[in-house]
Design a protein around this motif. Structure first.
Motif, PDB file in Angstrom:
ATOM      1  N   TRP A  52     -17.834  -4.101  -5.304  1.00 54.33           N
ATOM      2  CA  TRP A  52     -17.943  -2.766  -4.712  1.00 54.33           C
ATOM      3  C   TRP A  52     -19.396  -2.345  -4.787  1.00 54.33           C
ATOM      4  CZ3 TRP A  52     -16.991  -3.005  -9.889  1.00 54.33           C
ATOM      5  CH2 TRP A  52     -17.492  -2.011 -10.715  1.00 54.33           C
ATOM      6  N   GLY A  53     -19.820  -1.581  -3.767  1.00 58.67           N
ATOM      7  CA  GLY A  53     -21.227  -1.222  -3.657  1.00 58.67           C
ATOM      8  C   GLY A  53     -21.932  -2.102  -2.642  1.00 58.67           C
ATOM      9  N   ASN A  54     -23.225  -2.243  -2.800  1.00 58.13           N
ATOM     10  CA  ASN A  54     -24.074  -3.004  -1.891  1.00 58.13           C
ATOM     11  C   ASN A  54     -23.737  -4.493  -1.937  1.00 58.13           C
ATOM     12  OD1 ASN A  54     -26.781  -4.691  -1.679  1.00 58.13           O
ATOM     13  ND2 ASN A  54     -27.027  -2.880  -0.393  1.00 58.13           N
ATOM     14  N   ARG A  55     -23.494  -5.087  -0.776  1.00 59.26           N
ATOM     15  CA  ARG A  55     -23.061  -6.494  -0.738  1.00 59.26           C
ATOM     16  C   ARG A  55     -24.134  -7.427  -1.303  1.00 59.26           C
ATOM     17  NH1 ARG A  55     -21.310  -8.253   4.868  1.00 59.26           N
ATOM     18  NH2 ARG A  55     -19.563  -9.417   4.015  1.00 59.26           N
ATOM     19  N   LYS A  56     -25.404  -7.128  -1.035  1.00 62.60           N
ATOM     20  CA  LYS A  56     -26.487  -7.957  -1.568  1.00 62.60           C
ATOM     21  C   LYS A  56     -26.494  -7.911  -3.089  1.00 62.60           C
ATOM     22  CE  LYS A  56     -31.463  -8.789  -1.220  1.00 62.60           C
ATOM     23  NZ  LYS A  56     -32.750  -8.343  -0.607  1.00 62.60           N
ATOM     24  N   SER A  57     -26.265  -6.730  -3.653  1.00 65.84           N
ATOM     25  CA  SER A  57     -26.221  -6.584  -5.110  1.00 65.84           C
ATOM     26  C   SER A  57     -25.024  -7.331  -5.692  1.00 65.84           C
ATOM     27  CB  SER A  57     -26.147  -5.099  -5.481  1.00 65.84           C
ATOM     28  OG  SER A  57     -25.986  -4.931  -6.870  1.00 65.84           O
ATOM     29  N   ILE A  58     -23.876  -7.266  -5.010  1.00 65.65           N
ATOM     30  CA  ILE A  58     -22.688  -7.992  -5.461  1.00 65.65           C
ATOM     31  C   ILE A  58     -22.979  -9.485  -5.527  1.00 65.65           C
ATOM     32  CG2 ILE A  58     -20.304  -8.623  -4.889  1.00 65.65           C
ATOM     33  CD1 ILE A  58     -20.186  -5.847  -3.397  1.00 65.65           C
ATOM     34  N   ILE A  59     -23.578 -10.006  -4.471  1.00 67.60           N
ATOM     35  CA  ILE A  59     -23.878 -11.445  -4.410  1.00 67.60           C
ATOM     36  C   ILE A  59     -24.902 -11.830  -5.468  1.00 67.60           C
ATOM     37  CG2 ILE A  59     -24.908 -13.246  -2.972  1.00 67.60           C
ATOM     38  CD1 ILE A  59     -23.628 -11.698  -0.543  1.00 67.60           C
ATOM     39  N   ASN A  60     -25.958 -11.016  -5.632  1.00 65.24           N
ATOM     40  CA  ASN A  60     -26.980 -11.308  -6.647  1.00 65.24           C
ATOM     41  C   ASN A  60     -26.372 -11.326  -8.048  1.00 65.24           C
ATOM     42  OD1 ASN A  60     -29.023 -11.548  -4.778  1.00 65.24           O
ATOM     43  ND2 ASN A  60     -29.760  -9.454  -5.018  1.00 65.24           N
ATOM     44  N   ASN A  61     -25.544 -10.330  -8.353  1.00 62.14           N
ATOM     45  CA  ASN A  61     -24.933 -10.279  -9.680  1.00 62.14           C
ATOM     46  C   ASN A  61     -23.855 -11.348  -9.858  1.00 62.14           C
ATOM     47  OD1 ASN A  61     -26.481  -8.258 -10.884  1.00 62.14           O
ATOM     48  ND2 ASN A  61     -25.265  -6.626  -9.968  1.00 62.14           N
ATOM     49  N   GLY A  62     -23.187 -11.713  -8.764  1.00 61.43           N
ATOM     50  CA  GLY A  62     -22.237 -12.818  -8.837  1.00 61.43           C
ATOM     51  C   GLY A  62     -22.930 -14.120  -9.184  1.00 61.43           C
ATOM     52  N   ASN A  63     -24.062 -14.366  -8.552  1.00 62.97           N
ATOM     53  CA  ASN A  63     -24.838 -15.571  -8.866  1.00 62.97           C
ATOM     54  C   ASN A  63     -25.369 -15.536 -10.295  1.00 62.97           C
ATOM     55  OD1 ASN A  63     -24.779 -17.259  -6.506  1.00 62.97           O
ATOM     56  ND2 ASN A  63     -26.067 -15.767  -5.455  1.00 62.97           N
ATOM     57  N   LYS A  64     -25.814 -14.345 -10.716  1.00 57.73           N
ATOM     58  CA  LYS A  64     -26.294 -14.196 -12.092  1.00 57.73           C
ATOM     59  C   LYS A  64     -25.176 -14.513 -13.080  1.00 57.73           C
ATOM     60  CE  LYS A  64     -28.214 -10.786 -15.321  1.00 57.73           C
ATOM     61  NZ  LYS A  64     -28.651  -9.370 -15.499  1.00 57.73           N
ATOM     62  N   LEU A  65     -23.987 -14.017 -12.809  1.00 59.41           N
ATOM     63  CA  LEU A  65     -22.857 -14.240 -13.699  1.00 59.41           C
ATOM     64  C   LEU A  65     -22.502 -15.715 -13.780  1.00 59.41           C
ATOM     65  CD1 LEU A  65     -20.553 -13.349 -15.485  1.00 59.41           C
ATOM     66  CD2 LEU A  65     -19.298 -12.611 -13.445  1.00 59.41           C
ATOM     67  N   MET A  66     -22.498 -16.401 -12.647  1.00 61.41           N
ATOM     68  CA  MET A  66     -22.200 -17.829 -12.668  1.00 61.41           C
ATOM     69  C   MET A  66     -23.255 -18.582 -13.476  1.00 61.41           C
ATOM     70  SD  MET A  66     -19.341 -18.123 -11.152  1.00 61.41           S
ATOM     71  CE  MET A  66     -18.934 -16.443 -11.683  1.00 61.41           C
TER      72      MET A  66
END
Length: 254
Positions: A52-66
């Motif tokens: 939820w929120g900005n899609r770019k931020s979601i993707i960046n944080n998803g990659n960070k989490l992985m």
């Protein structure tokens, strides 16, 4: 537009957006980095949780989490203990913080060790028409370990009138086999006909403009109304129209 014209219009938009190009700008790209079923499930679930929120931020944080999980989410979950929880101590996405994440890892470990995995938990509580009751039971199992009450807000409950957008999106990813390389179709024990559209601001607004949805709030009652409309167009694969509704709203400003 009459019903047949509307179906034709939406079917054209499904073809336009339900293809590999969609992956490039969508959080689904994160689980697409993996090939092991359990890696895909866990990556998809965690990324959907923060979607939820900005899609770019979601993707960046998803990659960070992985990355924090060594890009082996299943191994990380199964080997997790308090002694390596510090690895996750600085993770945050909006209101989802490290304390929430640490519990989510423990809960996933519990599900794989004691409940047969994510697919089995959902499949054990399905009914013919919908997965919304299954989501309710999944949440109960997910939070059966000791946890902070604040963490519960990150998984919605349709039986408390939530549209449960992120869980429905995750289920679309896992269950629906689109033969286009976007949705995974990993879970054979659940039928795509049982899926519900991930109802968000884009899909909701477009659905109302197209008279597929009357209710103004994006809640469980609105989701049931939209489900009914989409099943009239394709009872076997109703949530393929998520691509049309979302694409029209997010990309075409329909």
């Amino acid at each position: 537009m009459n019903k047949s014209e509307l179906k034709e219009f939406l079917d054209e938009k499904v073809v336009l957006y339900n293809n590999p190009n969609f992956i490039e700008t969508d959080p689904i790209q994160i689980p697409h980095k993996f090939s092991l079923k359990e890696d895909i499930e866990i990556a998809g679930f965690l990324v959907a949780t923060i979607a939820w929120g900005n899609r770019k931020s979601i993707i960046n944080n998803g990659n960070k989490l992985m990355g924090l999980m060594g890009n082996s989410p299943y191994d990380f979950v199964m080997d997790f203990s308090e002694k390596n929880s510090g690895i996750l101590s600085n993770f945050v996405h909006r209101t989802f913080n490290a304390a929430d994440l640490i519990y989510f890892i423990k809960a996933l470990q519990n599900i794989y060790q004691n409940h047969g995995g994510l697919e089995k938990v959902f499949a054990n509580h399905t009914n013919e028409d919908s997965l919304q009751t299954a989501i309710h039971h999944f949440k109960k199992i997910f939070f059966e370990l000791p946890h902070l009450s604040r963490s519960e807000k990150h998984i919605s409950d349709p039986l408390k009138n939530s549209a449960a957008k992120r869980i429905n999106m995750f289920l679309r990813w896992m269950v629906r086999n689109d033969a286009k390389g976007v949705d995974f179709g990993l879970w054979q024990s659940i039928s795509p006909s049982q899926l519900s559209c991930p109802l968000d601001v884009h899909s909701g607004n477009v659905a109302r403009k197209l008279k597929l949805l009357i209710r103004k709030q994006n809640d469980a009652k609105a989701l049931a109304e939209l489900d009914l409309s989409l099943r009239k167009f394709d009872a076997r694969d109703p949530v393929k129209y998520d691509f049309a509704l979302f694409g029209l709203g997010a990309f075409e400003r329909f």
